[in-house]
Design a protein around this motif. Structure first.
Motif, mmCIF file in Angstrom:
data_model
loop_
_atom_site.group_PDB
_atom_site.id
_atom_site.type_symbol
_atom_site.label_atom_id
_atom_site.label_comp_id
_atom_site.label_asym_id
_atom_site.label_seq_id
_atom_site.Cartn_x
_atom_site.Cartn_y
_atom_site.Cartn_z
ATOM 1 N N UNK A 113 0.902 -1.218 -0.206
ATOM 2 C CA UNK A 113 -0.114 -0.006 0.149
ATOM 3 C C UNK A 113 0.871 1.124 -0.049
ATOM 4 N N UNK A 114 0.474 2.311 -0.659
ATOM 5 C CA UNK A 114 1.178 3.593 -0.622
ATOM 6 C C UNK A 114 1.085 4.260 0.793
ATOM 7 N N UNK A 115 2.026 4.707 1.462
ATOM 8 C CA UNK A 115 2.091 5.258 2.720
ATOM 9 C C UNK A 115 2.255 6.733 2.771
ATOM 10 N N UNK A 116 1.624 7.384 3.639
ATOM 11 C CA UNK A 116 1.985 8.728 3.985
ATOM 12 C C UNK A 116 1.796 9.359 5.404
ATOM 13 N N UNK A 117 2.293 10.568 5.741
ATOM 14 C CA UNK A 117 2.416 10.935 7.056
ATOM 15 C C UNK A 117 1.670 12.309 7.129
ATOM 16 N N UNK A 118 0.640 12.514 8.031
ATOM 17 C CA UNK A 118 0.137 13.684 8.247
ATOM 18 C C UNK A 118 0.618 14.431 9.340
ATOM 19 N N UNK A 119 0.554 15.593 9.117
ATOM 20 C CA UNK A 119 1.170 16.992 10.220
ATOM 21 C C UNK A 119 -0.165 17.661 10.597
ATOM 22 N N UNK A 120 -0.260 17.753 11.765
ATOM 23 C CA UNK A 120 -1.247 18.616 12.466
ATOM 24 C C UNK A 120 -0.624 20.074 12.451
ATOM 25 N N UNK A 121 -1.934 20.872 12.409
ATOM 26 C CA UNK A 121 -1.292 22.448 12.361
ATOM 27 C C UNK A 121 0.073 22.827 13.146
ATOM 28 N N UNK A 122 0.478 22.378 14.440
ATOM 29 C CA UNK A 122 1.211 22.865 15.021
ATOM 30 C C UNK A 122 2.552 22.061 14.889
ATOM 31 N N UNK A 123 2.527 21.092 13.889
ATOM 32 C CA UNK A 123 3.712 20.237 13.500
ATOM 33 C C UNK A 123 4.491 20.861 12.356
ATOM 34 N N UNK A 124 5.740 21.050 12.512
ATOM 35 C CA UNK A 124 6.279 21.470 11.268
ATOM 36 C C UNK A 124 6.783 20.719 10.320
ATOM 37 N N UNK A 125 7.301 21.022 9.188
ATOM 38 C CA UNK A 125 7.748 20.040 8.070
ATOM 39 C C UNK A 125 9.027 19.527 8.546
ATOM 40 N N UNK A 126 9.716 20.111 9.423
ATOM 41 C CA UNK A 126 10.927 19.510 9.801
ATOM 42 C C UNK A 126 10.754 18.177 10.412
ATOM 43 N N UNK A 127 9.466 18.057 11.123
ATOM 44 C CA UNK A 127 9.649 16.703 11.853
ATOM 45 C C UNK A 127 9.465 15.387 10.708
ATOM 46 N N UNK A 128 9.350 15.732 9.441
ATOM 47 C CA UNK A 128 9.314 14.479 8.703
ATOM 48 C C UNK A 128 10.429 14.729 7.549
ATOM 49 N N UNK A 154 -1.185 27.456 8.059
ATOM 50 C CA UNK A 154 -0.598 26.234 7.547
ATOM 51 C C UNK A 154 -0.235 26.129 6.101
ATOM 52 N N UNK A 155 -0.628 27.123 5.344
ATOM 53 C CA UNK A 155 -0.132 27.114 3.944
ATOM 54 C C UNK A 155 1.161 27.284 3.652
ATOM 55 N N UNK A 156 2.033 27.865 4.792
ATOM 56 C CA UNK A 156 3.549 27.750 4.405
ATOM 57 C C UNK A 156 4.089 26.386 4.333
ATOM 58 N N UNK A 157 3.319 25.290 4.815
ATOM 59 C CA UNK A 157 3.912 24.231 5.056
ATOM 60 C C UNK A 157 3.521 23.564 3.522
ATOM 61 N N UNK A 158 2.636 23.928 2.967
ATOM 62 C CA UNK A 158 2.449 23.443 1.441
ATOM 63 C C UNK A 158 3.572 23.787 0.575
ATOM 64 N N UNK A 159 3.752 25.159 0.875
ATOM 65 C CA UNK A 159 4.654 25.774 0.057
ATOM 66 C C UNK A 159 6.244 25.133 0.191
ATOM 67 N N UNK A 160 6.562 24.823 1.593
ATOM 68 C CA UNK A 160 7.810 24.253 2.051
ATOM 69 C C UNK A 160 8.175 23.128 1.205
ATOM 70 N N UNK A 161 6.897 22.126 1.314
ATOM 71 C CA UNK A 161 6.884 20.681 1.003
ATOM 72 C C UNK A 161 6.987 20.796 -0.732
#
Length: 223
Positions: A113-128, A154-161
């Motif tokens: 199966x394909x796998x993904x990680x979810x980030x809650x609003x207070x979790x930064x991209x650096x965590x993954x 939270x939009x800044x995380x989309x841009x960073x990713x």
């Protein structure tokens, strides 16, 4: 994407449909231009709500002609991740839970199966950062789990990713989920999302599910 089931577009969340009409809702989603069927599995602990479990997920998978993505908003995904990986096409677990995310991703992959990680609003991209090479998808919660309280920050995380993906030549899908409406869809898509998970915007559209999906698609094309 490394899995053909990972598609750009709108993924209606079944949780937004009337509970006594789930079967009809799945049929309507599959008849629309949606890219996937999104299932939120909540245990009443992590997200504070109880949604549905593996029996309904399995029935939904059987009924769906679209890829099924399962978002595990539960406090102990290690206990059931194998079950859901045997049902869905994409299984997403949260970074914040008390478990080893890398081990969960490996278990999901081992099930085919394909796998993904979810980030809650207070979790930064650096965590993954360290997980990016093995991830097929990253889901950014644009509202706190269990709510529809959209948070523009939270939009800044989309841009960073999206930026990391381009620079490092990665191949993961970027999913936005939470409080997505026709008013904010264009901004979320422009920020870097590949897929919008939407509930009320789809199921409460006065002209039905297909019209709700198409309305969001038009907003996505406006950016």
């Amino acid at each position: 994407m490394s899995f053909s089931v990972l598609r750009r577009g709108v993924a209606p969340a079944l949780l937004g449909a009337p509970p006594l009409e789930f079967g009809a809702a799945i049929s309507d989603i599959c008849a629309s231009s949606a890219c996937a069927l999104h299932l939120d599995i909540m245990d009443g602990v992590y997200a504070g709500k109880i949604s549905f479990g593996s029996d309904l997920a399995r029935a939904a998978k059987t009924a769906s002609t679209l890829p099924v993505q399962i978002h595990l908003q539960i406090h102990d995904p290690a206990a059931t991740v194998g079950v859901y990986a045997g049902i869905g096409d994409l299984v997403i677990v949260h970074q914040e839970i008390d478990a080893d995310p890398a081990a969960l991703v490996t278990a999901i992959h081992d099930a085919g199966c394909a796998a993904g990680i979810a980030l809650a609003p207070d979790t930064g991209v650096e965590a993954v950062y360290q997980l990016l090479p093995i991830l097929d998808a990253i889901l950014v919660m644009t509202s706190p789990p269990g709510t529809s309280d959209y948070q523009e920050r939270t939009l800044s995380k989309l841009t960073e990713l999206a930026s990391i993906r381009q620079k490092e030549k990665r191949d993961y899908l970027i999913i936005a989920d939470g409080g997505i409406t026709n008013d904010n869809a264009a901004a979320i898509w422009a920020a870097g999302a590949d897929q919008l998970v939407a509930a009320s915007a789809v199921f409460r559209h006065p002209d039905g599910v297909s019209a709700g999906v198409q309305a969001l698609e038009r907003r996505m094309n406006d950016h």
